[in-house]
Design an enzyme around this catalytic site. Structure first.
Site, mmCIF file in Angstrom:
data_model
loop_
_atom_site.group_PDB
_atom_site.id
_atom_site.type_symbol
_atom_site.label_atom_id
_atom_site.label_comp_id
_atom_site.label_asym_id
_atom_site.label_seq_id
_atom_site.Cartn_x
_atom_site.Cartn_y
_atom_site.Cartn_z
ATOM 1 C CB CYS A 158 -21.159 19.875 10.397
ATOM 2 S SG CYS A 158 -20.294 18.705 11.485
ATOM 3 N NE ARG A 165 4.048 -1.048 7.643
ATOM 4 C CZ ARG A 165 4.687 0.030 7.211
ATOM 5 N NH1 ARG A 165 5.913 -0.076 6.730
ATOM 6 N NH2 ARG A 165 4.115 1.211 7.243
ATOM 7 C CE1 TYR A 178 1.625 0.104 4.050
ATOM 8 C CE2 TYR A 178 -0.224 -1.257 4.736
ATOM 9 C CZ TYR A 178 1.003 -0.685 4.994
ATOM 10 O OH TYR A 178 1.629 -0.900 6.198
ATOM 11 C CG ASP A 213 5.076 13.641 3.199
ATOM 12 O OD1 ASP A 213 5.857 13.458 2.251
ATOM 13 O OD2 ASP A 213 4.896 12.798 4.100
ATOM 14 C CB CYS A 259 -6.565 16.319 5.893
ATOM 15 S SG CYS A 259 -5.214 16.176 4.707
ATOM 16 C CB CYS A 292 -14.053 18.596 11.445
ATOM 17 S SG CYS A 292 -13.805 17.773 9.873
#
Length: 354
Positions: free
Chosen positions: A313, A136, A21, A270, A323, A319
Site C-alpha cells: 500500500c 433514533r 443500530y 470500548d 482499527c 493507516c
C-alpha cells in the site's frame, strides 16, 4: 505522575431510547449479564481512588462518561462522583470531564452542572430530522432542545453522527453548517456482532464513497477559511505532519483503555466489552492488576487480518491496517480497500494545508 483516560459507563447499556443500530445494546446482548444497572457510590469511589493511586500526584486524568445513556444515572450520581474526585485529588492533579449523550435528557440542571464543572459534551445527532429519526426513535426535537440548553449555558459540545448506508454526505454537511456544528465525529455503522447483515450498515464501497464526498466538502470549507474540525480528517493530517494521531484506530495500533461498567467490571476497549476480554473488577483490583490481567493480554494479542493490499500500500504509514474493529469492512472485497481508496483521494489535497 501520569496521564490517564478512563471511560466510565455509569448506567452501562441502559438507555431511554432503543436506536435500531445501537452498538452498545448489541455488545451487552453478546456477553453474560449485560451489566444493565447504575453505578453505586461505593463503586464510583473505588474507581476514583484506584485511578488516583495509580497516577500519583500532579497527574492529568480524564473521566469520560458514556453508555448506553449515561444521564440515566441521574444528576445526583454525577454530583457525588465529581465531589468525591475533587475531594480526594491532590492540589496539583488536573481532572477533566466529558460525556457522550443522546441529548434528550439534558435539562437546565444538567446544563448548569456541566458548565460549572467544565464538561465537554458530545451529542449524538445523525443529521436533519428525517435522517436522525430514521434510527433514533423520533428523538430529533428533544436532542436539539438539549443542544439549545447547552448553548444557553455556554457549555462546550461537539456532535457525533452515526453514518449509515442511507446517509447523504452533502445533506449532512449542509445540516452541520446550518446549525453551526463545527466540531464533528462521524461513526461508521457496521453489521451486528453476530455477523447478520443489516440495511443500515455500510459496505466497503459506500464507506469510501461517503468519506470522499464528505472530505471534499470539508476541504472546500477549510480552504476558504472556514473552521471545521472532523476527527477523521484531522487525525489523518496529524499522521502526515507529526507521525501520530490522538485516535488509536487511525494509526492501526491498539492502546489499552480502561473501560469501567456500572458494576465495576473492566474491559480494555470500548469496542470489545465482551466476555473473552473481561478484566478484574475495579472494586477488588488495582489498576496494575488490571494492566497485567489475561483479558487485556488476550485483547492486545487478538488481531483481525489486515487487507492483503497492505503489504504494497502506498499510504500504509497513514493507516497501518486501520482499527481492527473495522477490518472486516476493509477486507470485504478482494483486491480493494476502502481505507486506501479514501486516503489516496485525500492525501494530495492535505499536503497543501500542512
Amino acid at each position: 505522575m501520569r496521564q490517564m483516560n478512563v471511560l466510565v459507563k455509569p448506567a452501562s447499556s441502559l438507555c431511554n431510547l432503543k436506536c435500531s443500530y445501537c452498538f452498545y445494546c448489541d455488545e451487552a446482548e453478546n456477553r453474560n449479564g449485560g451489566n444493565a444497572s447504575v453505578m453505586s457510590a461505593e463503586t464510583a469511589e473505588n474507581l476514583i481512588r484506584r485511578v488516583l493511586d495509580f497516577c500519583g500526584e500532579g497527574s492529568d486524568i480524564s473521566f469520560m462518561f458514556q453508555g448506553g445513556e449515561p444521564l440515566m444515572a441521574g444528576t445526583d450520581f454525577f454530583k457525588k462522583f465529581i465531589g468525591t474526585a475533587e475531594s480526594l485529588k491532590d492540589s496539583e492533579t488536573k481532572i477533566r470531564y466529558s460525556l457522550q449523550t443522546n441529548g434528550t435528557l439534558i435539562n437546565d440542571e444538567f446544563a448548569e452542572f456541566f458548565k460549572e464543572h467544565g464538561f465537554l459534551i458530545g451529542v449524538s445527532i445523525d443529521g436533519d430530522e428525517a435522517t436522525h429519526n430514521a434510527n433514533r426513535c423520533g428523538s430529533f426535537k428533544k436532542a436539539m432542545n438539549g443542544i439549545d440548553l447547552l448553548r444557553k449555558n455556554g457549555v462546550d459540545f461537539n456532535i457525533l453522527s452515526v453514518i449509515t448506508s442511507k446517509t447523504d454526505a452533502a445533506k449532512l454537511f449542509a445540516f452541520y453548517k446550518e446549525n453551526d456544528f463545527r466540531d464533528v465525529q462521524p461513526i461508521y455503522c457496521l453489521d451486528p456482532l453476530n455477523g447478520n447483515k443489516s440495511d443500515y450498515s455500510l459496505d466497503a464501497k459506500s464507506f469510501a464513497r461517503f468519506q470522499k464526498r464528505f472530505f471534499n466538502l470539508w476541504f472546500s470549507e477549510i480552504s476558504n477559511g472556514g473552521r471545521f474540525y472532523v476527527r477523521d480528517f484531522d487525525n489523518l493530517l496529524s499522521l502526515m505532519t507529526v507521525g501520530y494521531a490522538e485516535q488509536c484506530g487511525a494509526s492501526g495500533r491498539c492502546n489499552a483503555q480502561l473501560v469501567v461498567e456500572a458494576d465495576g467490571t473492566c474491559y480494555p476497549c470500548d469496542f470489545y466489552c465482551l466476555d473473552e476480554y473481561e478484566c478484574p473488577n475495579i472494586n477488588s483490583a488495582s489498576i496494575n492488576d488490571i494492566l497485567k490481567c489475561d483479558g487485556l493480554r488476550k485483547f492486545m494479542d487478538y488481531d483481525e487480518p489486515k487487507n492483503k493490499l497492505c503489504a504494497e500500500c502506498p499510504v500504509r504509514p497513514l493507516c497501518n491496517g486501520g482499527c481492527k474493529r473495522y477490518r472486516s469492512l476493509y477486507n470485504q472485497l478482494s483486491g480493494y480497500c476502502p481505507r486506501m481508496d479514501f486516503i489516496i483521494h485525500a492525501v494530495e489535497k492535505l499536503k497543501n494545508v500542512r
